[in-house]
Design an enzyme around this catalytic site. Structure first.
Site, PDB file in Angstrom:
ATOM      1  N   TYR A 143       0.846  -1.203   0.000  1.00 27.74           N
ATOM      2  CA  TYR A 143       0.000   0.000   0.000  1.00 27.74           C
ATOM      3  C   TYR A 143       0.879   1.250   0.000  1.00 27.74           C
ATOM      4  O   TYR A 143       0.697   2.155  -0.825  1.00 27.74           O
ATOM      5  CB  TYR A 143      -0.888  -0.055   1.241  1.00 27.74           C
TER       6      TYR A 143
ATOM      7  N   LYS B  24       1.322   4.041  -3.009  1.00 27.81           N
ATOM      8  CA  LYS B  24       1.027   5.463  -2.766  1.00 27.81           C
ATOM      9  C   LYS B  24       2.256   6.312  -3.105  1.00 27.81           C
ATOM     10  O   LYS B  24       2.148   7.373  -3.731  1.00 27.81           O
ATOM     11  CB  LYS B  24       0.646   5.683  -1.296  1.00 27.81           C
TER      12      LYS B  24
END
Ligand SMILES: NC(=O)c1ccc[n+]([C@@H]2O[C@H](COP(=O)([O-])OP(=O)(O)OC[C@H]3O[C@@H](n4cnc5c(N)ncnc54)[C@H](O)[C@@H]3O)[C@@H](O)[C@H]2O)c1
Ligand SMILES: NC(=O)c1ccc[n+]([C@@H]2O[C@H](COP(=O)([O-])OP(=O)(O)OC[C@H]3O[C@@H](n4cnc5c(N)ncnc54)[C@H](O)[C@@H]3O)[C@@H](O)[C@H]2O)c1
Lengths: 320, 320
Positions: free
Chosen positions: A146, A150
């Site tokens: 994640y 990002k």
């Protein structure tokens, strides 16, 4: 002024939409229409302007491109597979958090109008071998898929902005607490549930010690910051569109004492302490000591105290 | 031990291939076969093992996947659209430097053998608002599309490594000089041509002042470092597979004096000084002050002096 909120059915997307419906303006202009897009079409919303709701999967480039036929001036891109799920389902995380974000950036670029794109990055971009105190120039060293997705999307939104394809802003959100609704599978879920459940007469389990420290912000301050991110002049961002939002450092123990001040002893007594090694393994790597010099200079704010967070939750989310 | 070199027809790819053909071993094992892939199939090469040459465009996922049917144990991924071209042709840069690299990482992952992947990143990942002296934990803040694409691919190779999909190593190369062959359209082209041309009796133009400082390494040291990057145990890399390679800081004036020591006054007299604002605009943003603590601990090396670089060029590349 046309606004598009992608991930508009989620926690922060719904709050941004309601805040814009209440103010009716953005960047000093009256909002004429708002589109809300999410995997399932968000529910209709009362507003002083037209609101259209769409079911769109951002991992589908063609669907994203069609969504942009409304020619939005400002896009809030919040759609994401959150940390726990992106770790368990790697390809899904890549398809949504990285490729889906690129589809959004490409659709914004294709408008040819240099639209404002606010992309919600996360403090999960920090980790690994970096100094304990994080400055604006500290390396992004994510230790989750994640966070890596990002951080990669941040690099791209900065480059798309430098090229004049879009006018990006990529604030890194602190843990947003107290999050209303049900507990979810995120490792950080307890950071809301140990307040949310007791404040509503239910039990909650705290899996970490009282001295565990986190970097947090309330939903109310986060939504105000995200809207302000859309309003700041492009030139103020300098040579990088990614930056840590302001937040507060607090230990779980301090936050519980703040809840006691606002709501008395009873909610506190509903917290059970039960260590959970699986959660500890993840959240121990997170970094609470962030010094967001750039964001403060941009006029972005932190909460004044966790007591405020508790009050905001009682006022905004319980509605009793 | 099967080796695959992608971008194997390029400057560094050819030099790595020749070095491996000379040694015949990698990671302590005899090399049994080598595949060289590039846009056009590289020329055949003499080696004590089988060499196969392939024409493959890495922006084509299916072609990359077919290339991996040789099931390589070590992959050198050098294919790239370099800085000037990636800036002029944004989509081509994205398709090769970012998506092409992801195709390579996915093909390596699909092997299911956790193969070693050496990916050549670049010091172009540094730039913008970061401290003058760059440490291992300094933010990657690229100010070119090439740098942004390299930095994003670094984040992904670290994450793919953390997940156990592949065993990545992403050294950030200094400017490699003296590069043999013809001048190219890169803004850094003069950093080789002002030595290469005069050492071969030709004129060259220097577009910057003698006090312009750069971070550089010789081809010989770079190739040795890249091969060593494939040999270092995975555990030594810690929580980030991207790191700056060692290099030297030198001003153009100092480098010219080093050439004078090795080759006398005549080559120096063939340099014409003619400022070029377009080149200055690009190269003034580059960062010469890098402190590669991690790479030094990994046993990676810098040149001893620019005099060596001049000697290596005369020995390795002119062959007179
Ligand atoms: N809440 C926090 O503490 C926090 C902290 C850091 C960063 N963020 C980021 O802020 C953003 C919003 O967070 P949130 O708490 O509102 O999350 P949320 O999960 O409530 O909302 C995200 C929305 O994205 C939607 N979505 C997922 N995949 C999609 C797809 N393929 N196509 C279209 N929509 C899709 C989901 O359905 C969901 O409604 C996210 O990008 C998140 O990563 C949140
Ligand atoms: N030479 C330097 O000073 C330097 C500095 C920093 C980083 N690097 C990196 O090192 C690597 C090798 O550099 P080099 O100097 O040998 O460059 P080079 O241009 O000589 O070699 C790169 C090769 O990649 C090939 N290529 C380009 N697009 C391709 C595609 N779509 N499919 C397959 N092959 C493709 C080119 O044909 C070329 O042969 C590159 O990744 C470069 O970014 C080099």
């Amino acid at each position: 002024m046309r606004v598009l909120i992608i991930g508009g059915g989620g926690f922060l997307g719904q709050k941004i939409a309601r805040s814009l419906a209440a103010s009716g303006t953005l960047r000093g202009e009256p909002i004429t229409a708002m589109d809300l897009a999410d995997l399932a079409a968000p529910p209709p919303m009362d507003a002083p302007f037209e609101v259209a709701c769409h079911a769109v999967d951002i991992s589908d480039a063609t669907a994203v491109s069609a969504l942009f036929s409304s020619r939005p001036d400002v896009i809030f891109h919040l759609a994401a597979i959150v940390s726990g799920q992106a770790e368990a389902e790697f390809d899904l995380g890549m398809n949504v958090n990285l490729f889906g974000s690129i589809h959004v950036f490409e659709a914004a670029r294709a408008l040819g109008t240099n639209p404002v794109v606010v992309f919600t990055s996360s403090c999960a971009v920090y980790g690994g071998e970096i100094p304990e105190k994080i400055e604006d120039y500290t390396q992004l060293n994510p230790q989750t898929s994640y966070g890596a997705q990002k951080a990669a999307a941040e690099l791209l939104i900065t480059d798309y902005s430098r090229k004049g394809f879009l006018d990006g802003r990529a604030p890194r959100l602190p843990t947003v607490t107290i999050r209303p609704g049900k507990a979810n599978a995120a490792a950080s879920s307890f950071m809301s549930s140990i307040f949310r459940e007791p404040l509503q007469g239910e039990e909650a389990v705290c899996p970490v010690d009282p001295d565990y420290a986190l970097w947090y912000a309330s939903p109310r301050v986060t939504v105000a910051n995200l809207i302000r991110c859309a309003e700041i002049p492009a030139a103020s961002f300098g040579e990088n569109r990614g930056f840590a939002l302001p937040g507060r450092v607090g230990t779980i123990g301090e936050m519980i004492e703040a809840m006691r001040k606002v709501a008395g002893d009873e909610p506190v007594s509903r917290i059970r302490w039960e260590k959970d090694q699986r959660i500890l393994d993840i959240v121990t790597g997170w970094r609470p000591h962030i010094n967001p010099v750039k964001a403060r200079a941009l006029g972005l704010a932190a909460d004044a105290s966790f007591e405020d967070n508790v009050r905001y939750f009682l006022e905004d989310d319980i509605r009793r």
